[in-house]
Write a protein that holds these residues in place. Structure first.
Motif, PDB file in Angstrom:
ATOM      1  N   ILE A 230      89.848  64.337  28.971  1.00 61.08           N
ATOM      2  CA  ILE A 230      88.856  63.891  29.946  1.00 61.08           C
ATOM      3  C   ILE A 230      87.772  64.960  30.048  1.00 61.08           C
ATOM      4  O   ILE A 230      88.062  66.134  30.284  1.00 61.08           O
ATOM      5  N   LEU A 231      86.516  64.540  29.872  1.00 62.71           N
ATOM      6  CA  LEU A 231      85.363  65.413  30.065  1.00 62.71           C
ATOM      7  C   LEU A 231      84.594  64.904  31.266  1.00 62.71           C
ATOM      8  O   LEU A 231      84.139  63.756  31.275  1.00 62.71           O
TER       9      LEU A 231
ATOM     10  N   ILE B  93      88.492  57.035  36.943  1.00 67.32           N
ATOM     11  CA  ILE B  93      88.635  57.544  35.579  1.00 67.32           C
ATOM     12  C   ILE B  93      89.949  57.070  34.977  1.00 67.32           C
ATOM     13  O   ILE B  93      90.016  56.683  33.807  1.00 67.32           O
ATOM     14  N   GLU B  94      91.004  57.073  35.779  1.00 68.00           N
ATOM     15  CA  GLU B  94      92.306  56.590  35.314  1.00 68.00           C
ATOM     16  C   GLU B  94      92.221  55.128  34.881  1.00 68.00           C
ATOM     17  O   GLU B  94      92.838  54.723  33.884  1.00 68.00           O
ATOM     18  N   GLU B  95      91.445  54.331  35.603  1.00 69.15           N
ATOM     19  CA  GLU B  95      91.320  52.896  35.315  1.00 69.15           C
ATOM     20  C   GLU B  95      90.423  52.607  34.117  1.00 69.15           C
ATOM     21  O   GLU B  95      90.448  51.500  33.577  1.00 69.15           O
ATOM     22  N   LEU B  96      89.622  53.575  33.705  1.00 71.11           N
ATOM     23  CA  LEU B  96      88.644  53.360  32.644  1.00 71.11           C
ATOM     24  C   LEU B  96      89.312  53.007  31.312  1.00 71.11           C
ATOM     25  O   LEU B  96      90.261  53.659  30.888  1.00 71.11           O
TER      26      LEU B  96
ATOM     27  N   ARG C 190      89.134  59.435  44.779  1.00 73.90           N
ATOM     28  CA  ARG C 190      88.619  58.121  44.369  1.00 73.90           C
ATOM     29  C   ARG C 190      88.120  58.152  42.927  1.00 73.90           C
ATOM     30  O   ARG C 190      88.398  57.248  42.133  1.00 73.90           O
ATOM     31  N   LEU C 191      87.379  59.192  42.590  1.00 71.10           N
ATOM     32  CA  LEU C 191      86.798  59.293  41.252  1.00 71.10           C
ATOM     33  C   LEU C 191      87.878  59.434  40.185  1.00 71.10           C
ATOM     34  O   LEU C 191      87.779  58.842  39.105  1.00 71.10           O
ATOM     35  N   ILE C 192      88.914  60.202  40.483  1.00 76.08           N
ATOM     36  CA  ILE C 192      90.032  60.342  39.551  1.00 76.08           C
ATOM     37  C   ILE C 192      90.696  58.991  39.301  1.00 76.08           C
ATOM     38  O   ILE C 192      91.072  58.664  38.168  1.00 76.08           O
TER      39      ILE C 192
END
Length: 220
Positions: free
Chosen positions: A72-73, A199-202, A194-196
């Motif tokens: 992850i970047l 990203i996990e769902e991406l 929330r952002l993590i």
């Protein structure tokens, strides 16, 4: 162990990314221009003295990371000035454009060989970069630079999809950070949580989309 690289990791949302990913068992490379006491207290690899607008610093960052794969970047480093009509300063506009729009693209390009199939790139943008959502005007440099970042992120998503790399553009919300004088609706801790999750769902199916940290898709 999964590896996450975070720019602007010394404070605010960037620090919370570093803390939360570290506590979740990730190997964290925390990139920053100036280190902070709170960052040194984390179990992370700190890459300090990195100005993301300088090619020589980005090369040093890449050399420090070496050949380690990046899962992850997170391009988080940002700059906000309150540019008002009648008081527009070209230097201020250019500075925000360099940090907010050009730097994330250059960071991603410099680290491209470290990204592999399944890697994810998160660009921390703002709904203030949305043209359709602009109902209040002002803050010219920030709005323009984040709109440019959104354009870059969309192109990155298309260019990297065949390599199995997904890209997402994320608005954190109105967060209580130094950037906004600690005004805001949510804490940096909550914003990072929330952002993590986003990203996990991406996935490659959702690559190139523009989301609020709450999960709502935002207009361009």
């Amino acid at each position: 162990m999964k590896h996450v690289v975070i720019t602007g990791a010394n404070r605010g949302i960037g620090f919370e990314f570093a803390r939360q990913y570290s506590e979740a068992g990730y190997k964290v490379s925390a990139v920053c221009r100036n280190n902070s006491k709170q960052l040194t207290e984390l179990d992370v690899d700190i890459i300090e003295g990195i100005d993301v607008t300088k090619a020589s610093d980005l090369l040093r960052m890449q050399e420090t990371i070496g050949d380690k794969d990046i899962d992850i970047l997170i391009n988080n480093a940002g700059l906000l000035h309150n540019d008002e009509l009648g008081d527009i300063d070209g230097g201020s506009l250019r500075a925000q454009y360099e940090v907010n729009a050009i730097a994330p693209l250059r960071v991603t390009e410099v680290l491209l060989d470290n990204l592999t199939e399944g890697s994810k790139v998160a660009l921390i943008t703002s709904r203030m970069g949305s043209i359709a959502d602009n109902g209040s005007g002002s803050r010219y440099g920030y709005r323009m630079s984040k709109a440019a970042l959104n354009a870059a992120g969309k192109s990155l998503a298309l260019d990297l999809k065949d390599q199995g790399i997904a890209v997402v553009l994320l608005h954190p919300g109105y967060v209580q950070t130094d950037m906004v004088g600690n005004r805001g609706d949510i804490t940096a801790e909550e914003a990072a949580q929330r952002l993590i999750q986003r990203i996990e769902e991406l996935t490659l199916k959702t690559t190139g989309h523009f989301y609020h940290s709450k999960g709502d898709e935002l207009p361009w």
